[in-house]
Design a protein around this motif. Structure first.
Motif, PDB file in Angstrom:
ATOM      1  N   ILE A  31     -20.273  64.108 -73.463  1.00 40.85           N
ATOM      2  CA  ILE A  31     -19.683  62.904 -72.880  1.00 40.85           C
ATOM      3  C   ILE A  31     -19.760  62.958 -71.359  1.00 40.85           C
ATOM      4  CG2 ILE A  31     -17.516  61.633 -72.595  1.00 40.85           C
ATOM      5  CD1 ILE A  31     -16.852  62.486 -75.501  1.00 40.85           C
ATOM      6  N   ALA A  32     -19.446  64.117 -70.771  1.00 39.32           N
ATOM      7  CA  ALA A  32     -19.518  64.243 -69.312  1.00 39.32           C
ATOM      8  C   ALA A  32     -20.957  64.091 -68.831  1.00 39.32           C
ATOM      9  CB  ALA A  32     -18.950  65.588 -68.875  1.00 39.32           C
ATOM     10  N   GLY A  33     -21.912  64.685 -69.545  1.00 36.66           N
ATOM     11  CA  GLY A  33     -23.320  64.557 -69.178  1.00 36.66           C
ATOM     12  C   GLY A  33     -23.800  63.123 -69.259  1.00 36.66           C
ATOM     13  N   ALA A  34     -23.376  62.412 -70.296  1.00 39.83           N
ATOM     14  CA  ALA A  34     -23.757  61.001 -70.430  1.00 39.83           C
ATOM     15  C   ALA A  34     -23.185  60.176 -69.281  1.00 39.83           C
ATOM     16  CB  ALA A  34     -23.273  60.449 -71.771  1.00 39.83           C
ATOM     17  N   GLY A  35     -21.975  60.479 -68.864  1.00 36.73           N
ATOM     18  CA  GLY A  35     -21.371  59.767 -67.734  1.00 36.73           C
ATOM     19  C   GLY A  35     -22.115  60.033 -66.441  1.00 36.73           C
ATOM     20  N   ILE A  36     -22.512  61.279 -66.217  1.00 37.49           N
ATOM     21  CA  ILE A  36     -23.266  61.626 -65.006  1.00 37.49           C
ATOM     22  C   ILE A  36     -24.610  60.917 -64.999  1.00 37.49           C
ATOM     23  CG2 ILE A  36     -24.451  63.527 -63.839  1.00 37.49           C
ATOM     24  CD1 ILE A  36     -22.083  65.312 -64.735  1.00 37.49           C
ATOM     25  N   ILE A  37     -25.285  60.914 -66.127  1.00 35.95           N
ATOM     26  CA  ILE A  37     -26.589  60.237 -66.222  1.00 35.95           C
ATOM     27  C   ILE A  37     -26.432  58.737 -65.999  1.00 35.95           C
ATOM     28  CG2 ILE A  37     -28.432  59.630 -67.831  1.00 35.95           C
ATOM     29  CD1 ILE A  37     -28.161  62.499 -68.952  1.00 35.95           C
ATOM     30  N   LEU A  38     -25.393  58.143 -66.572  1.00 35.56           N
ATOM     31  CA  LEU A  38     -25.151  56.707 -66.404  1.00 35.56           C
ATOM     32  C   LEU A  38     -24.914  56.352 -64.935  1.00 35.56           C
ATOM     33  CD1 LEU A  38     -24.782  54.009 -67.917  1.00 35.56           C
ATOM     34  CD2 LEU A  38     -22.347  54.533 -68.003  1.00 35.56           C
ATOM     35  N   VAL A  39     -24.116  57.138 -64.243  1.00 37.94           N
ATOM     36  CA  VAL A  39     -23.859  56.883 -62.828  1.00 37.94           C
ATOM     37  C   VAL A  39     -25.139  57.066 -62.018  1.00 37.94           C
ATOM     38  CG1 VAL A  39     -22.630  57.752 -60.794  1.00 37.94           C
ATOM     39  CG2 VAL A  39     -21.406  57.413 -62.935  1.00 37.94           C
ATOM     40  N   GLY A  40     -25.949  58.054 -62.365  1.00 44.98           N
ATOM     41  CA  GLY A  40     -27.217  58.265 -61.672  1.00 44.98           C
ATOM     42  C   GLY A  40     -28.173  57.099 -61.861  1.00 44.98           C
ATOM     43  N   ILE A  41     -28.270  56.604 -63.079  1.00 45.61           N
ATOM     44  CA  ILE A  41     -29.151  55.456 -63.350  1.00 45.61           C
ATOM     45  C   ILE A  41     -28.652  54.228 -62.595  1.00 45.61           C
ATOM     46  CG2 ILE A  41     -29.857  53.835 -65.153  1.00 45.61           C
ATOM     47  CD1 ILE A  41     -29.980  56.248 -67.073  1.00 45.61           C
ATOM     48  N   LEU A  42     -27.353  54.010 -62.593  1.00 48.86           N
ATOM     49  CA  LEU A  42     -26.792  52.872 -61.871  1.00 48.86           C
ATOM     50  C   LEU A  42     -27.096  52.973 -60.374  1.00 48.86           C
ATOM     51  CD1 LEU A  42     -25.068  50.303 -62.070  1.00 48.86           C
ATOM     52  CD2 LEU A  42     -23.066  51.738 -61.694  1.00 48.86           C
ATOM     53  N   GLY A  43     -26.932  54.148 -59.808  1.00 49.03           N
ATOM     54  CA  GLY A  43     -27.246  54.343 -58.395  1.00 49.03           C
ATOM     55  C   GLY A  43     -28.718  54.123 -58.103  1.00 49.03           C
ATOM     56  N   PHE A  44     -29.585  54.600 -58.996  1.00 47.41           N
ATOM     57  CA  PHE A  44     -31.019  54.401 -58.803  1.00 47.41           C
ATOM     58  C   PHE A  44     -31.380  52.923 -58.878  1.00 47.41           C
ATOM     59  CE2 PHE A  44     -35.363  54.113 -60.510  1.00 47.41           C
ATOM     60  CZ  PHE A  44     -36.041  54.744 -59.473  1.00 47.41           C
ATOM     61  N   LEU A  45     -30.796  52.197 -59.817  1.00 45.73           N
ATOM     62  CA  LEU A  45     -31.069  50.763 -59.928  1.00 45.73           C
ATOM     63  C   LEU A  45     -30.618  50.011 -58.668  1.00 45.73           C
ATOM     64  CD1 LEU A  45     -30.156  50.054 -63.659  1.00 45.73           C
ATOM     65  CD2 LEU A  45     -32.428  50.094 -62.609  1.00 45.73           C
ATOM     66  N   ILE A  46     -29.473  50.370 -58.144  1.00 46.76           N
ATOM     67  CA  ILE A  46     -29.008  49.731 -56.911  1.00 46.76           C
ATOM     68  C   ILE A  46     -29.971  50.050 -55.770  1.00 46.76           C
ATOM     69  CG2 ILE A  46     -27.182  49.771 -55.160  1.00 46.76           C
ATOM     70  CD1 ILE A  46     -25.187  50.137 -57.497  1.00 46.76           C
ATOM     71  N   PHE A  47     -30.455  51.290 -55.696  1.00 43.00           N
ATOM     72  CA  PHE A  47     -31.415  51.680 -54.671  1.00 43.00           C
ATOM     73  C   PHE A  47     -32.705  50.868 -54.787  1.00 43.00           C
ATOM     74  CE2 PHE A  47     -35.141  54.354 -53.754  1.00 43.00           C
ATOM     75  CZ  PHE A  47     -34.983  54.506 -52.374  1.00 43.00           C
ATOM     76  N   VAL A  48     -33.214  50.714 -56.011  1.00 40.76           N
ATOM     77  CA  VAL A  48     -34.455  49.965 -56.221  1.00 40.76           C
ATOM     78  C   VAL A  48     -34.258  48.505 -55.848  1.00 40.76           C
ATOM     79  CG1 VAL A  48     -36.033  49.128 -58.000  1.00 40.76           C
ATOM     80  CG2 VAL A  48     -35.391  51.536 -57.943  1.00 40.76           C
ATOM     81  N   ILE A  49     -33.147  47.914 -56.260  1.00 43.35           N
ATOM     82  CA  ILE A  49     -32.880  46.509 -55.939  1.00 43.35           C
ATOM     83  C   ILE A  49     -32.766  46.332 -54.425  1.00 43.35           C
ATOM     84  CG2 ILE A  49     -31.149  44.682 -56.122  1.00 43.35           C
ATOM     85  CD1 ILE A  49     -30.632  45.702 -59.003  1.00 43.35           C
ATOM     86  N   MET A  50     -32.100  47.242 -53.746  1.00 40.68           N
ATOM     87  CA  MET A  50     -31.940  47.124 -52.297  1.00 40.68           C
ATOM     88  C   MET A  50     -33.276  47.250 -51.570  1.00 40.68           C
ATOM     89  SD  MET A  50     -28.885  46.304 -51.724  1.00 40.68           S
ATOM     90  CE  MET A  50     -28.786  46.517 -49.980  1.00 40.68           C
ATOM     91  N   ASN A  51     -34.247  47.958 -52.135  1.00 45.06           N
ATOM     92  CA  ASN A  51     -35.558  48.080 -51.502  1.00 45.06           C
ATOM     93  C   ASN A  51     -36.361  46.793 -51.660  1.00 45.06           C
ATOM     94  OD1 ASN A  51     -35.443  50.567 -50.310  1.00 45.06           O
ATOM     95  ND2 ASN A  51     -36.151  51.645 -52.139  1.00 45.06           N
TER      96      ASN A  51
END
Length: 57
Positions: A31-51
């Protein structure tokens, strides 16, 4: 601050605490690993959108 009362509380909690079983530990780790991965994907998507936004970095 009542030090003897605080120490008694800590000792009581430590007596109640137990080592988790392997199944419980692995479930919490998944569960903790899934949460970390989810936050990482969300951050990456925000980074891509901002570019792609004009005037971005």
């Amino acid at each position: 601050m009542n030090v003897p009362y605080d120490l008694n509380s800590y000792v009581r909690v430590l007596k109640l605490a137990s080592t988790p079983s392997w199944e419980e530990f692995s479930q919490v780790a998944k569960i903790a690993g899934a949460g970390i991965i989810l936050v990482g994907i969300l951050g990456f998507l925000i980074f891509v959108i901002m570019n792609f936004v004009p005037g971005g970095p």
